[in-house]
Design a protein around this motif. Sequence first.
Motif, mmCIF file in Angstrom:
data_model
loop_
_atom_site.group_PDB
_atom_site.id
_atom_site.type_symbol
_atom_site.label_atom_id
_atom_site.label_comp_id
_atom_site.label_asym_id
_atom_site.label_seq_id
_atom_site.Cartn_x
_atom_site.Cartn_y
_atom_site.Cartn_z
ATOM 1 N N ASP A 53 -6.008 12.414 -0.255
ATOM 2 C CA ASP A 53 -6.496 13.240 0.841
ATOM 3 C C ASP A 53 -6.301 14.712 0.470
ATOM 4 O OD1 ASP A 53 -7.192 14.427 3.210
ATOM 5 O OD2 ASP A 53 -5.581 13.533 4.395
ATOM 6 N N GLU A 72 -7.717 4.653 -4.060
ATOM 7 C CA GLU A 72 -8.392 5.597 -3.169
ATOM 8 C C GLU A 72 -8.208 7.023 -3.669
ATOM 9 O OE1 GLU A 72 -7.636 4.803 1.095
ATOM 10 O OE2 GLU A 72 -6.318 3.248 0.324
ATOM 11 N N LYS A 80 0.865 -1.179 0.000
ATOM 12 C CA LYS A 80 0.000 0.000 0.000
ATOM 13 C C LYS A 80 0.899 1.224 0.000
ATOM 14 C CE LYS A 80 -3.793 2.160 2.398
ATOM 15 N NZ LYS A 80 -4.810 2.050 3.423
ATOM 16 N N LYS A 97 -6.991 -1.954 -4.742
ATOM 17 C CA LYS A 97 -7.767 -0.814 -4.258
ATOM 18 C C LYS A 97 -7.148 0.486 -4.753
ATOM 19 C CE LYS A 97 -9.549 0.853 0.178
ATOM 20 N NZ LYS A 97 -9.441 0.679 1.629
#
Length: 137
Positions: A126, A123, A45, A121
């Motif tokens: 942020d 994402e 990750k 995954k």
Amino acid sequence: MKKIVFILIAIISFSSCKNDAKQNINLEENRAKSYDANDGFITMKGDFVYDANKNAAVFQTGNDIYGVIVDDNMKALNEKLKPFKEDEYTSVPITVRVKRIKNSNKASLWTYNIEIKEILKVEAPDPNKDDVIKLAN
């Protein structure tokens, strides 16, 4: 005689009981282990950036930076990242299964390259993350 047998059973029963300290369970670590199928691939990750002009990609985990082998899987990942990119140098958090390869190119800065085998995954970055430095003229 019955008292001695009863005492021995009680001693054996109490001595076999343990007070194991409860361990904190790391869900990310367990999730990563569940993806590892003993096939030589590892789950990682981190943040991914691809520069199409230089045909170069970089994957950064907490403390390590890896060069990414540009192939069809990497290009498919880059297509999935397009909705999340503000510009071409936006790093996007991803979770992927990879094959880690020792870098044989002496001119390269990276000790290891990774070859993306599976995209797990993607994402959204942020928006409050303030560790990005942008240079402008």
